[in-house]
Design a protein around this motif. Sequence first.
Motif, mmCIF file in Angstrom:
data_model
loop_
_atom_site.group_PDB
_atom_site.id
_atom_site.type_symbol
_atom_site.label_atom_id
_atom_site.label_comp_id
_atom_site.label_asym_id
_atom_site.label_seq_id
_atom_site.Cartn_x
_atom_site.Cartn_y
_atom_site.Cartn_z
ATOM 1 N N ASN A 70 0.579 -1.102 -0.117
ATOM 2 C CA ASN A 70 -0.372 0.654 -0.236
ATOM 3 C C ASN A 70 0.723 0.894 -0.345
ATOM 4 O O ASN A 70 1.015 1.538 1.387
ATOM 5 N N VAL A 71 1.069 1.310 -0.895
ATOM 6 C CA VAL A 71 2.483 2.641 -1.397
ATOM 7 C C VAL A 71 1.660 3.252 -2.294
ATOM 8 O O VAL A 71 0.975 3.115 -3.470
ATOM 9 N N ALA A 72 2.509 4.847 -2.806
ATOM 10 C CA ALA A 72 2.126 5.323 -3.840
ATOM 11 C C ALA A 72 1.840 4.841 -5.005
ATOM 12 O O ALA A 72 1.057 5.245 -5.600
ATOM 13 N N PRO A 73 2.846 4.126 -5.590
ATOM 14 C CA PRO A 73 2.987 4.109 -6.843
ATOM 15 C C PRO A 73 1.539 2.922 -6.745
ATOM 16 O O PRO A 73 1.016 2.814 -8.684
ATOM 17 N N MET A 74 0.932 1.951 -6.060
ATOM 18 C CA MET A 74 0.099 1.260 -6.312
ATOM 19 C C MET A 74 -0.657 1.782 -7.009
ATOM 20 O O MET A 74 -2.144 1.816 -7.331
ATOM 21 N N GLY A 108 -1.611 -12.508 -19.754
ATOM 22 C CA GLY A 108 -0.720 -11.974 -20.713
ATOM 23 C C GLY A 108 -0.388 -10.355 -20.408
ATOM 24 O O GLY A 108 0.310 -9.807 -20.914
ATOM 25 N N ALA A 109 -0.233 -10.554 -18.916
ATOM 26 C CA ALA A 109 0.772 -9.453 -18.445
ATOM 27 C C ALA A 109 2.128 -9.805 -19.309
ATOM 28 O O ALA A 109 3.171 -10.653 -19.170
ATOM 29 N N ALA A 110 1.753 -8.098 -19.513
ATOM 30 C CA ALA A 110 3.477 -7.559 -20.366
ATOM 31 C C ALA A 110 4.863 -7.262 -19.406
ATOM 32 O O ALA A 110 6.264 -7.306 -20.074
ATOM 33 N N VAL A 111 4.169 -6.739 -18.639
ATOM 34 C CA VAL A 111 4.667 -5.413 -17.960
ATOM 35 C C VAL A 111 4.181 -5.777 -15.987
ATOM 36 O O VAL A 111 3.103 -5.779 -15.923
ATOM 37 N N VAL A 112 5.273 -5.499 -15.098
ATOM 38 C CA VAL A 112 4.701 -5.546 -14.311
ATOM 39 C C VAL A 112 5.038 -4.385 -13.215
ATOM 40 O O VAL A 112 6.760 -4.311 -13.129
ATOM 41 N N ILE A 113 4.752 -3.204 -12.464
ATOM 42 C CA ILE A 113 5.306 -2.756 -11.838
ATOM 43 C C ILE A 113 5.355 -3.434 -10.605
ATOM 44 O O ILE A 113 4.474 -3.829 -9.392
ATOM 45 N N ALA A 114 7.015 -3.414 -9.381
ATOM 46 C CA ALA A 114 7.228 -4.262 -8.911
ATOM 47 C C ALA A 114 8.065 -3.737 -7.759
ATOM 48 O O ALA A 114 9.007 -2.760 -8.375
ATOM 49 N N ASP A 115 7.574 -2.993 -6.618
ATOM 50 C CA ASP A 115 8.986 -3.422 -5.619
ATOM 51 C C ASP A 115 9.786 -3.934 -4.846
ATOM 52 O O ASP A 115 9.705 -5.561 -5.181
ATOM 53 N N ARG A 116 11.401 -3.657 -5.377
ATOM 54 C CA ARG A 116 11.960 -4.193 -5.118
ATOM 55 C C ARG A 116 12.246 -5.279 -4.112
ATOM 56 O O ARG A 116 13.076 -6.416 -4.237
ATOM 57 N N ALA A 117 11.618 -4.685 -3.387
ATOM 58 C CA ALA A 117 11.293 -5.756 -1.899
ATOM 59 C C ALA A 117 10.688 -6.980 -2.381
ATOM 60 O O ALA A 117 10.814 -8.559 -1.822
ATOM 61 N N PHE A 118 10.144 -7.203 -3.800
ATOM 62 C CA PHE A 118 9.472 -8.579 -3.639
ATOM 63 C C PHE A 118 9.972 -9.079 -5.073
ATOM 64 O O PHE A 118 9.917 -9.947 -5.675
ATOM 65 N N ILE A 134 9.822 -5.330 -16.539
ATOM 66 C CA ILE A 134 9.851 -5.342 -15.038
ATOM 67 C C ILE A 134 10.363 -3.289 -14.616
ATOM 68 O O ILE A 134 10.841 -3.327 -15.063
ATOM 69 N N LEU A 135 8.919 -2.661 -14.308
ATOM 70 C CA LEU A 135 9.279 -1.720 -13.647
ATOM 71 C C LEU A 135 9.624 -1.314 -11.565
ATOM 72 O O LEU A 135 8.718 -1.493 -11.360
ATOM 73 N N TRP A 136 11.050 -1.412 -11.399
ATOM 74 C CA TRP A 136 10.765 -0.898 -10.325
ATOM 75 C C TRP A 136 10.390 -0.041 -9.387
ATOM 76 O O TRP A 136 10.683 1.039 -10.529
ATOM 77 N N THR A 137 9.974 0.342 -8.279
ATOM 78 C CA THR A 137 9.729 0.982 -6.987
ATOM 79 C C THR A 137 11.109 0.296 -6.338
ATOM 80 O O THR A 137 11.211 -0.404 -6.199
ATOM 81 N N GLY A 138 10.573 1.832 -5.057
ATOM 82 C CA GLY A 138 11.477 1.429 -3.659
ATOM 83 C C GLY A 138 12.446 2.121 -3.988
ATOM 84 O O GLY A 138 12.920 1.693 -3.383
ATOM 85 N N GLY A 141 15.569 5.392 -8.767
ATOM 86 C CA GLY A 141 14.615 5.046 -9.904
ATOM 87 C C GLY A 141 13.557 5.297 -10.389
ATOM 88 O O GLY A 141 13.011 5.754 -11.132
ATOM 89 N N TYR A 142 12.292 5.019 -9.492
ATOM 90 C CA TYR A 142 11.554 5.161 -10.319
ATOM 91 C C TYR A 142 10.854 6.659 -9.982
ATOM 92 O O TYR A 142 10.112 7.362 -10.453
ATOM 93 N N GLU A 143 11.297 7.764 -9.350
ATOM 94 C CA GLU A 143 11.163 9.119 -8.903
ATOM 95 C C GLU A 143 12.300 9.840 -9.946
ATOM 96 O O GLU A 143 11.250 10.186 -10.598
ATOM 97 N N ASP A 144 13.155 9.023 -10.016
ATOM 98 C CA ASP A 144 13.528 9.518 -11.784
ATOM 99 C C ASP A 144 13.010 9.275 -12.436
ATOM 100 O O ASP A 144 12.987 10.290 -13.845
ATOM 101 N N LEU A 145 12.156 8.476 -12.244
ATOM 102 C CA LEU A 145 11.229 8.145 -14.153
ATOM 103 C C LEU A 145 10.432 8.980 -14.333
ATOM 104 O O LEU A 145 10.223 9.466 -15.086
ATOM 105 N N LEU A 146 9.449 8.885 -13.038
ATOM 106 C CA LEU A 146 8.032 9.940 -13.027
ATOM 107 C C LEU A 146 8.689 11.280 -13.042
ATOM 108 O O LEU A 146 8.222 12.259 -14.467
#
Length: 518
Positions: A70-74, A108-118, A134-138, A141-146
């Motif tokens: 339950n974090v902002a990216p979700m 059929g998911a081609a992309v996963v937004i995932a926290d590095r903790a997982f 995979i688009l990693w958060t946590g 890198g995620y903030e830089d991407l945004l």
Amino acid sequence: MSTTVSRAELSPIRFLLRAASVWADRTAVVDGNRTWTYAGHLDRVEALAGALGATFGTGAGDRVATLLANVAPMLEAHYAVPGLGAVLVPLNTRLTAADYRYILEHSGAAVVIADRAFAPALAPVADELPGLRILWTGDEGYEDLLAKAARRPLSVPADENALISINYTSGTTGRPKGVMTTHRGAYLHTLGVLPEAMLTPSSAYLWTLPMFHCNGWAYTWAVTAAGGTHVCLPKVEGKALWEAMDRHRVTHLCAAPTVLSTLLTDPAAHPVEHPVQVFVGGAPPAPALIERAQRLGIAVTHLYGLTETYGPLAVCAWNPDWDALDAPARSRLRARQGVGTIVSEPLRVVDKDMRDVPADAATMGEVVMRGNNVMLGYYRDEAATAEAFRGGWFHSGDLAVLHPDGYIELRDRAKDVIISGGENISTIEVEQALAAHPAVVEVAVVAAPDERWGEVPVAFVITGETRPGAEELIEFARERIARFKVPKRIEFVTDLPRTGTGKIQKFRLRERAADRPT
């Protein structure tokens, strides 16, 4: 056309677009020590949409999975993904690598937004599915991407019946099934949440309920629609719950009974200084638990639904006439599942021939539903869909009675009813009798085989610091329910087996109960 003079396609995306205009400078999200406004929330969502489109090639119809707490990216993904015309596939954070592989491949998911903790659970899957990105958060890198992404305005679909999400069931007895939900259904379901929860721009909603679970019961969209504040909480712990509630003057939260128990029994628990509403679902809360909450000034409202119904589609709507009743009577009323929300069709309780049972609070039948907030069906599973929709209604598998006032009250899952000597025993009734004991924190009752009676009830009990004897609990139950319903054995445990969504796995307890003679 998505919009004409007299029609606009319904989608929860509209809630964020409105909130960013009407409530632009009000706090939208609290994530740790960071906060931002609704204008800032929309900016971050459009940045994520831009990054998904430009960097990952995500477009209309694509499946984008999430593996996030339950974090902002979700929260942001709940708008960015459907705003691209793509379909959200929220992954339960408590599953195994094998579960993730199945769901990602099946959806059929081609992309996963995932926290590095997982990463430990997801990395093996990525190796087996080489096309998965995979688009990693946590991390930064995620903030830089945004920060670097070109903003992409959100689009409302041209057809409101387009898929918005595929939510996979916990799969306790087989492969998880993909529940298909639509923009229209999510929009209408959200409208049902608003009046029942009484959300306003002054509301502060604490994210204790996983956002991956039925899209947070639509609160991902409802809090935004109201212009309230989302308070993110990555991990549910008693101390952290109370710190967040006090610091941010939390007014609302949703929880399974086990989370409510964590909240109420933590050493940090104290009477609240401002009104707090807790909405409980997943299992019926014991009246004793509701009374304990009331003593702290916390109002508990019981909800009922399934993944297949966008989360809760029924609420124990409170009748002001009940205010004059004593506390135990009010708690018993609050423990009922209730009636459909204002956007739901009336629930029915039916026998095996689809005939309505009498409203006598005694005759059990199966709860069936239909309407705008019932799923389209199971993704790539026509047989399961046909079985679930037989007779033109969705079959819940839950057994209930219908009260004279039209409120339903669950008695059991069809598979959990105990048949002892030809008599049906509701495990929920037995659990609530035991849960009324002040030392009992949580209890689960299941059937154990018995040579004489066929089946008898056995209780698995978690207690607080004070543990009563088994005979004391059995005698306590005898004073409250019929003798044939009283557990023949009490087993004290420190925890209960659960599904990834927190529901107790009674089939495992039945296996344990069968290993020991009664």
